[in-house]
Design a protein around this motif. Structure first.
Motif, PDB file in Angstrom:
ATOM      1  N   ALA A 292      -7.932 -26.903   6.055  1.00 21.97           N
ATOM      2  CA  ALA A 292      -7.185 -26.025   5.142  1.00 21.97           C
ATOM      3  C   ALA A 292      -6.029 -26.757   4.476  1.00 21.97           C
ATOM      4  N   LEU A 293      -5.452 -27.736   5.174  1.00 25.09           N
ATOM      5  CA  LEU A 293      -4.311 -28.487   4.633  1.00 25.09           C
ATOM      6  C   LEU A 293      -4.658 -29.211   3.330  1.00 25.09           C
ATOM      7  N   MET A 294      -5.937 -29.515   3.119  1.00 20.50           N
ATOM      8  CA  MET A 294      -6.348 -30.252   1.921  1.00 20.50           C
ATOM      9  C   MET A 294      -6.047 -29.491   0.622  1.00 20.50           C
ATOM     10  N   ALA A 295      -5.819 -28.179   0.732  1.00 22.92           N
ATOM     11  CA  ALA A 295      -5.487 -27.392  -0.470  1.00 22.92           C
ATOM     12  C   ALA A 295      -4.141 -27.792  -1.063  1.00 22.92           C
ATOM     13  N   VAL A 296      -3.274 -28.409  -0.264  1.00 19.75           N
ATOM     14  CA  VAL A 296      -1.931 -28.754  -0.741  1.00 19.75           C
ATOM     15  C   VAL A 296      -1.979 -29.779  -1.874  1.00 19.75           C
ATOM     16  N   THR A 297      -2.933 -30.719  -1.826  1.00 13.84           N
ATOM     17  CA  THR A 297      -2.970 -31.791  -2.834  1.00 13.84           C
ATOM     18  C   THR A 297      -3.192 -31.258  -4.250  1.00 13.84           C
ATOM     19  N   PRO A 298      -4.270 -30.503  -4.515  1.00 11.94           N
ATOM     20  CA  PRO A 298      -4.421 -29.984  -5.879  1.00 11.94           C
ATOM     21  C   PRO A 298      -3.337 -28.976  -6.248  1.00 11.94           C
ATOM     22  N   LEU A 299      -2.841 -28.202  -5.278  1.00 12.93           N
ATOM     23  CA  LEU A 299      -1.758 -27.258  -5.572  1.00 12.93           C
ATOM     24  C   LEU A 299      -0.507 -27.985  -6.073  1.00 12.93           C
ATOM     25  N   ALA A 300      -0.180 -29.108  -5.419  1.00 13.23           N
ATOM     26  CA  ALA A 300       0.997 -29.874  -5.830  1.00 13.23           C
ATOM     27  C   ALA A 300       0.811 -30.450  -7.230  1.00 13.23           C
ATOM     28  N   ALA A 301      -0.383 -30.989  -7.502  1.00 10.86           N
ATOM     29  CA  ALA A 301      -0.648 -31.558  -8.832  1.00 10.86           C
ATOM     30  C   ALA A 301      -0.519 -30.489  -9.922  1.00 10.86           C
ATOM     31  N   LEU A 302      -0.934 -29.273  -9.600  1.00  8.15           N
ATOM     32  CA  LEU A 302      -0.924 -28.194 -10.587  1.00  8.15           C
ATOM     33  C   LEU A 302       0.464 -27.608 -10.815  1.00  8.15           C
ATOM     34  N   TYR A 303       1.224 -27.404  -9.744  1.00  6.82           N
ATOM     35  CA  TYR A 303       2.388 -26.538  -9.863  1.00  6.82           C
ATOM     36  C   TYR A 303       3.727 -27.198  -9.538  1.00  6.82           C
ATOM     37  N   PHE A 304       3.737 -28.364  -8.864  1.00  8.16           N
ATOM     38  CA  PHE A 304       5.026 -28.971  -8.534  1.00  8.16           C
ATOM     39  C   PHE A 304       5.541 -29.751  -9.734  1.00  8.16           C
ATOM     40  N   GLN A 305       6.736 -29.424 -10.195  1.00 10.38           N
ATOM     41  CA  GLN A 305       7.290 -30.037 -11.397  1.00 10.38           C
ATOM     42  C   GLN A 305       8.489 -30.933 -11.093  1.00 10.38           C
ATOM     43  N   GLY A 306       8.679 -31.263  -9.835  1.00 10.57           N
ATOM     44  CA  GLY A 306       9.796 -32.125  -9.459  1.00 10.57           C
ATOM     45  C   GLY A 306       9.492 -33.597  -9.680  1.00 10.57           C
ATOM     46  N   SER A 307      10.199 -34.431  -8.921  1.00  8.80           N
ATOM     47  CA  SER A 307      10.084 -35.876  -9.106  1.00  8.80           C
ATOM     48  C   SER A 307       8.686 -36.370  -8.726  1.00  8.80           C
ATOM     49  N   SER A 308       8.324 -37.503  -9.311  1.00 11.26           N
ATOM     50  CA  SER A 308       7.023 -38.103  -9.032  1.00 11.26           C
ATOM     51  C   SER A 308       6.895 -38.487  -7.566  1.00 11.26           C
ATOM     52  N   GLY A 309       8.001 -38.918  -6.953  1.00 10.56           N
ATOM     53  CA  GLY A 309       7.971 -39.306  -5.547  1.00 10.56           C
ATOM     54  C   GLY A 309       7.645 -38.149  -4.630  1.00 10.56           C
ATOM     55  N   ILE A 310       8.284 -37.004  -4.864  1.00 11.08           N
ATOM     56  CA  ILE A 310       8.021 -35.831  -4.029  1.00 11.08           C
ATOM     57  C   ILE A 310       6.621 -35.295  -4.297  1.00 11.08           C
ATOM     58  N   LEU A 311       6.201 -35.321  -5.565  1.00 13.68           N
ATOM     59  CA  LEU A 311       4.835 -34.913  -5.902  1.00 13.68           C
ATOM     60  C   LEU A 311       3.821 -35.742  -5.121  1.00 13.68           C
ATOM     61  N   THR A 312       4.010 -37.049  -5.114  1.00 16.55           N
ATOM     62  CA  THR A 312       3.092 -37.935  -4.396  1.00 16.55           C
ATOM     63  C   THR A 312       3.114 -37.632  -2.898  1.00 16.55           C
ATOM     64  N   ALA A 313       4.322 -37.347  -2.354  1.00 15.14           N
ATOM     65  CA  ALA A 313       4.440 -37.037  -0.921  1.00 15.14           C
ATOM     66  C   ALA A 313       3.676 -35.759  -0.567  1.00 15.14           C
ATOM     67  N   LEU A 314       3.788 -34.733  -1.414  1.00 15.50           N
ATOM     68  CA  LEU A 314       3.068 -33.484  -1.156  1.00 15.50           C
ATOM     69  C   LEU A 314       1.553 -33.691  -1.234  1.00 15.50           C
ATOM     70  N   LEU A 374      -8.362 -28.666 -17.776  1.00 15.72           N
ATOM     71  CA  LEU A 374      -8.512 -29.523 -16.599  1.00 15.72           C
ATOM     72  C   LEU A 374      -7.917 -28.924 -15.327  1.00 15.72           C
ATOM     73  N   GLN A 375      -7.203 -27.804 -15.424  1.00 18.23           N
ATOM     74  CA  GLN A 375      -6.704 -27.167 -14.212  1.00 18.23           C
ATOM     75  C   GLN A 375      -7.826 -26.471 -13.432  1.00 18.23           C
ATOM     76  N   SER A 376      -8.926 -26.117 -14.101  1.00 13.45           N
ATOM     77  CA  SER A 376     -10.001 -25.363 -13.446  1.00 13.45           C
ATOM     78  C   SER A 376     -10.611 -26.091 -12.250  1.00 13.45           C
ATOM     79  N   PRO A 377     -10.975 -27.401 -12.364  1.00 17.87           N
ATOM     80  CA  PRO A 377     -11.525 -28.096 -11.199  1.00 17.87           C
ATOM     81  C   PRO A 377     -10.554 -28.154 -10.029  1.00 17.87           C
ATOM     82  N   LEU A 378      -9.259 -28.268 -10.324  1.00 16.81           N
ATOM     83  CA  LEU A 378      -8.282 -28.351  -9.234  1.00 16.81           C
ATOM     84  C   LEU A 378      -8.105 -27.008  -8.530  1.00 16.81           C
ATOM     85  N   LEU A 379      -8.203 -25.914  -9.278  1.00 17.07           N
ATOM     86  CA  LEU A 379      -8.167 -24.585  -8.642  1.00 17.07           C
ATOM     87  C   LEU A 379      -9.390 -24.389  -7.746  1.00 17.07           C
TER      88      LEU A 379
END
Length: 415
Positions: A292-314, A374-379
């Protein structure tokens, strides 16, 4: 070879098979990192990009089950391993020689056919030469440590760097040589494994249980469903994350390659952590949580708008869940169906997972991306990961000794 292989031979086999699978996965994953270079040259749309991934997944699925079962029927592993190494290395050169979409499609189709049985046969050998107390860890090392370091950590940096200097075709050419070298080393230093005989009165033919009989086993069927979902989630992420990061998020190809290379460290870390935990607390719980944790990766790419470093960490945190792949593709099928037929059982799970998650998912996602963005495949990748974690709750535990030991330790601390 003795019936109980030495620790030295176990380590040698682990390293050689790990490197061989790592370069097979390197060949497979290069296409995803080279799409920013190939798409404009061949003028591909998103549906064609998805089709290139689907072509390899389709033939990978066919090869995984049919050639894996053929290996079971003959009772040999090594000849299949060597032939696969040589042919898929040659196919990498053919990919570099492609002149249009269809020639590239054909080369990936052929490559998948010979790469498909590679992992099930590798894992079947590892299951024989490894004692039960290290089986989960060693299978995780072959599949996720070597495969990920070469295929998802080194591949994006090296293949993109070569493409930027000499063109994307040379990335494919340079990937062929390691396969030929490893074919020689495995021929020289890895012996044909001697597998345990089936128990008296066991059902199935001399090749092991048939496809339908295997799917009647609850764990085999559930592993196949989990495989469909998690393979689909990671395939969609692998294909469409580079495009989403460059086209929608506006990252340069080099920046995208760095992020993908960092994510490439997730499978080796997860491939050590998740199987290690499963050797100690049982197989089911880690598969539920980390799937279930694998959902975090596409969610972060789609919705996290912070720094690139934190995005990569998520995104990194989410793909630690890739450490579950050795469990549902190798360890649980092998422990559910011990003895003859293990390569076919693993191959069956891989085949079903690839046909649905690797073929249908990217084809459908490509069409959705063309129609809705391109958001559709990530959802889709988010939904697949969450459902997989839910399905894993219904697995029967195959490492009951570890589960019982963990329960006793918990009760002892409580008292």
């Amino acid at each position: 070879m003795a019936s109980s292989p030495s620790r030295h031979y176990e380590i040698r086999t682990l390293i050689l098979l790990g490197l061989a699978y790592g370069f097979a996965y390197y060949d497979r994953m290069m296409m995803t990192f080279l799409t920013p270079f190939i798409v404009p040259e061949f003028q591909l749309n998103n549906t064609q990009v998805g089709a290139l991934g689907a072509a390899l997944s389709l033939s990978w699925a066919i090869g995984a089950y049919i050639l894996g079962r053929w290996s079971d029927s003959l009772g040999v592993r090594k000849p299949f391993l060597l032939a696969s190494l040589v042919i898929f290395s040659a196919c990498s050169v053919l990919s570099g020689l492609a002149i249009d979409f269809w020639t590239l499609f054909a080369s990936r189709l052929l490559m998948g056919l010979v790469e498909g049985p590679f992992l099930p046969i590798c894992l079947a050998i590892i299951a024989v030469v490894t004692p039960a107390r290290r089986r989960g860890l060693n299978i995780g090392i072959v599949q996720n440590v070597f495969g990920a370091i070469l295929g998802t950590a080194i591949a994006p940096i090296l293949s993109v760097a070569i493409a930027e200097m000499w063109g994307w075709r040379f990335s494919f050419y340079t990937a062929a040589l390691p396969g030929f070298i490893l074919a020689f080393l495995i021929w020289r230093y890895v012996a044909e494994p001697h597998e345990p005989a089936q128990p008296m009165g066991a059902k199935g033919t001399s090749t092991g249980p048939g496809m339908l009989e295997m799917l009647r086993r609850r764990n085999i069927a559930l592993c196949a469903v989990i495989g469909c979902l998690l393979v689909g989630s990671v395939v969609l992420g692998s294909i469409f994350l580079p495009l989403y990061l460059t086209r929608i998020r506006g990252f340069e190809p080099g920046h995208m390659a760095t992020i993908m290379a960092i994510l490439g460290l997730c499978p080796p870390i997860g491939g050590l952590l998740v199987p290690f935990l499963s050797d100690r607390v049982g197989r089911r719980l880690p598969l539920v949580v980390f799937g279930a944790l694998m959902a975090v990766t596409p969610l972060a790419a789609l919705y996290f708008q912070g720094s690139s470093g934190i995005l990569t960490a998520l995104m990194f945190l989410g793909w630690i869940g890739l450490g579950t792949f050795p469990l549902f593709m190798g360890v649980i099928p092998a422990e559910t169906l011990s003895g003859k037929g293990t390569a076919a059982a693993m191959g069956l799970v891989v085949a079903i997972a690839e046909l649905t998650g690797g073929v249908l998912a990217p084809l459908g996602a490509g069409r959705l991306a063309d129609a809705y963005g391109l958001q559709s495949p990530l959802l889709m990748a988010v939904a697949m990961a969450l459902i997989a974690g839910l399905v894993a709750l219904f697995l029967e535990e195959t490492n009951k000794a570890a589960q019982d030991a963990a329960q006793l330790e918990t009760e002892a601390h409580a008292s």
